[in-house]
Design a protein around this motif. Structure first.
Motif, mmCIF file in Angstrom:
data_model
loop_
_atom_site.group_PDB
_atom_site.id
_atom_site.type_symbol
_atom_site.label_atom_id
_atom_site.label_comp_id
_atom_site.label_asym_id
_atom_site.label_seq_id
_atom_site.Cartn_x
_atom_site.Cartn_y
_atom_site.Cartn_z
ATOM 1 N N GLU A 23 20.682 48.019 90.529
ATOM 2 C CA GLU A 23 21.741 48.491 91.413
ATOM 3 C C GLU A 23 21.936 47.613 92.641
ATOM 4 O O GLU A 23 23.060 47.190 92.945
ATOM 5 N N ARG A 24 20.855 47.326 93.374
ATOM 6 C CA ARG A 24 21.003 46.563 94.610
ATOM 7 C C ARG A 24 21.484 45.139 94.327
ATOM 8 O O ARG A 24 22.327 44.599 95.061
ATOM 9 N N LEU A 47 23.327 44.245 91.854
ATOM 10 C CA LEU A 47 24.735 44.355 91.468
ATOM 11 C C LEU A 47 25.617 44.431 92.704
ATOM 12 O O LEU A 47 26.624 43.724 92.814
ATOM 13 N N GLN A 48 25.237 45.275 93.662
ATOM 14 C CA GLN A 48 26.045 45.454 94.872
ATOM 15 C C GLN A 48 26.099 44.188 95.714
ATOM 16 O O GLN A 48 27.173 43.729 96.102
ATOM 17 N N MET A 59 29.520 52.389 89.076
ATOM 18 C CA MET A 59 30.076 51.044 88.996
ATOM 19 C C MET A 59 30.207 50.595 87.535
ATOM 20 O O MET A 59 31.218 50.010 87.154
ATOM 21 N N VAL A 60 29.184 50.877 86.740
ATOM 22 C CA VAL A 60 29.227 50.519 85.319
ATOM 23 C C VAL A 60 30.368 51.266 84.631
ATOM 24 O O VAL A 60 31.105 50.694 83.813
ATOM 25 N N VAL A 90 27.232 43.609 83.545
ATOM 26 C CA VAL A 90 27.052 44.415 84.749
ATOM 27 C C VAL A 90 25.958 45.457 84.536
ATOM 28 O O VAL A 90 25.139 45.711 85.422
ATOM 29 N N LYS A 91 25.920 46.041 83.365
ATOM 30 C CA LYS A 91 24.971 47.114 83.058
ATOM 31 C C LYS A 91 23.523 46.644 83.131
ATOM 32 O O LYS A 91 22.610 47.433 83.427
ATOM 33 N N SER A 112 27.192 54.446 93.060
ATOM 34 C CA SER A 112 25.919 54.231 92.376
ATOM 35 C C SER A 112 26.123 53.214 91.256
ATOM 36 O O SER A 112 27.260 52.916 90.867
ATOM 37 N N LYS A 113 25.028 52.686 90.737
ATOM 38 C CA LYS A 113 25.149 51.751 89.621
ATOM 39 C C LYS A 113 25.858 52.418 88.440
ATOM 40 O O LYS A 113 26.726 51.803 87.799
ATOM 41 N N LYS A 114 25.527 53.664 88.172
ATOM 42 C CA LYS A 114 26.155 54.372 87.062
ATOM 43 C C LYS A 114 27.666 54.421 87.241
ATOM 44 O O LYS A 114 28.433 54.178 86.293
ATOM 45 N N CYS A 165 35.802 48.583 92.028
ATOM 46 C CA CYS A 165 34.648 49.058 92.791
ATOM 47 C C CYS A 165 34.835 48.968 94.303
ATOM 48 O O CYS A 165 33.882 49.146 95.064
#
Length: 271
Positions: free
Chosen positions: A151-152, A154-155, A184-185, A146-147, A180-182, A35
């Protein structure tokens, strides 16, 4: 730096080069971790370009190398080979951070004659040989963890966990915010899904150095880095005042340590 790209049916892979005035200078290729992108090595470029040709790239599924389909470490190594072929690079020093270390190991297993030296930064050994079955199962669960995160969270959480300094945190967060979270996942799922491709530990035919931050508490990375060092006889350097992204947290010590290792290694190779 000069930006270029190579293409395959899976997608485009972007890279950047800066050549040294000395045409005979060695090549050094930096490969970032999960990532992240080539900006992970912002503190390495000004230092190493003084004595090396430098190549940075965005791994498939990362940075500008998006979208990319069917990520595997084998495919990533093939994209890097396409890059080295295009730039007429016959041999290079490989520096791999995190999963970038897996890509370097895959590359070295396929084209060992091209690798002058390998530096693993917060990297673990490829393959299953050194991992108990329990740890293999636990590692495969990481993408699901992680999923579940917003999003925030996670970052910012990843940025805090991987760094110790303000600069390191800002550098990491800036890279994570570009995905995006998607995305990253998907990157986690692909990276961990292909994690145990090799059965045996990759055998390098070149000098190897492992580096780990003194405060790298990311999973069992530090533990497996030590096991790798002990089993294979590779020297391991602990970077003080640094976490997982040791090359950003303490760039001065990291750069100096790697530079000394490479000078010794290349001198021995010439002898």
């Amino acid at each position: 730096m000069v930006g270029r790209l190579v293409s395959s049916p899976r997608g485009a892979t972007y890279y950047w080069i800066e050549k040294n005035a000395d045409a005979q200078a060695p090549w050094i290729i930096f490969t970032h971790g999960l990532c992240a992108n080539h900006r992970l090595f912002d503190k390495q470029l000004p230092f190493f370009r003084l004595n090396y040709h430098v190549l940075l790239w965005d791994l498939p599924m990362h940075g500008r190398s998006r979208p990319y389909h069917a990520f595997t470490y084998a495919h990533a190594a093939e994209e890097l080979k396409q890059i080295t072929d295009r730039e007429h690079i016959k041999q290079a020093i490989l520096v791999g951070h995190g999963i970038g270390g897996y890509v370097c190991q895959e590359f070295a297993s396929r084209w060992p004659e091209m690798v002058q030296a390998f530096v693993g930064v917060s990297a673990m050994p490829f393959g299953v040989a050194l991992y108990p079955e329990f740890d293999q199962k636990e590692l495969k669960k990481v993408p699901q963890t992680v999923k579940r995160l917003p999003e925030r969270m996670l970052q910012t959480g990843l940025a805090r966990k991987r760094t110790q300094t303000l600069y390191g945190y800002q550098n990491a967060l800036h890279m994570f915010e570009q995905m995006s979270k998607k995305e990253m996942v998907q990157a986690f799922a692909a990276a961990y899904g292909d994690r145990f491709t090799h059965k045996a530990v990759v055998q390098f035919r070149c000098p190897v150095m492992l580096a780990i931050g003194a405060m790298d508490y990311t999973g069992k990375i530090a533990e497996y880095c030590r096991i790798w060092s002990e089993k294979q006889g590779y020297p391991m350097t602990v970077i003080p005042d640094a976490s997982h992204n040791a090359n950003t947290d303490n760039a001065d010590v990291f750069n100096d340590t790697v530079s000394k290792f490479l000078r010794r290694s290349l001198r021995k190779n010439k002898a």
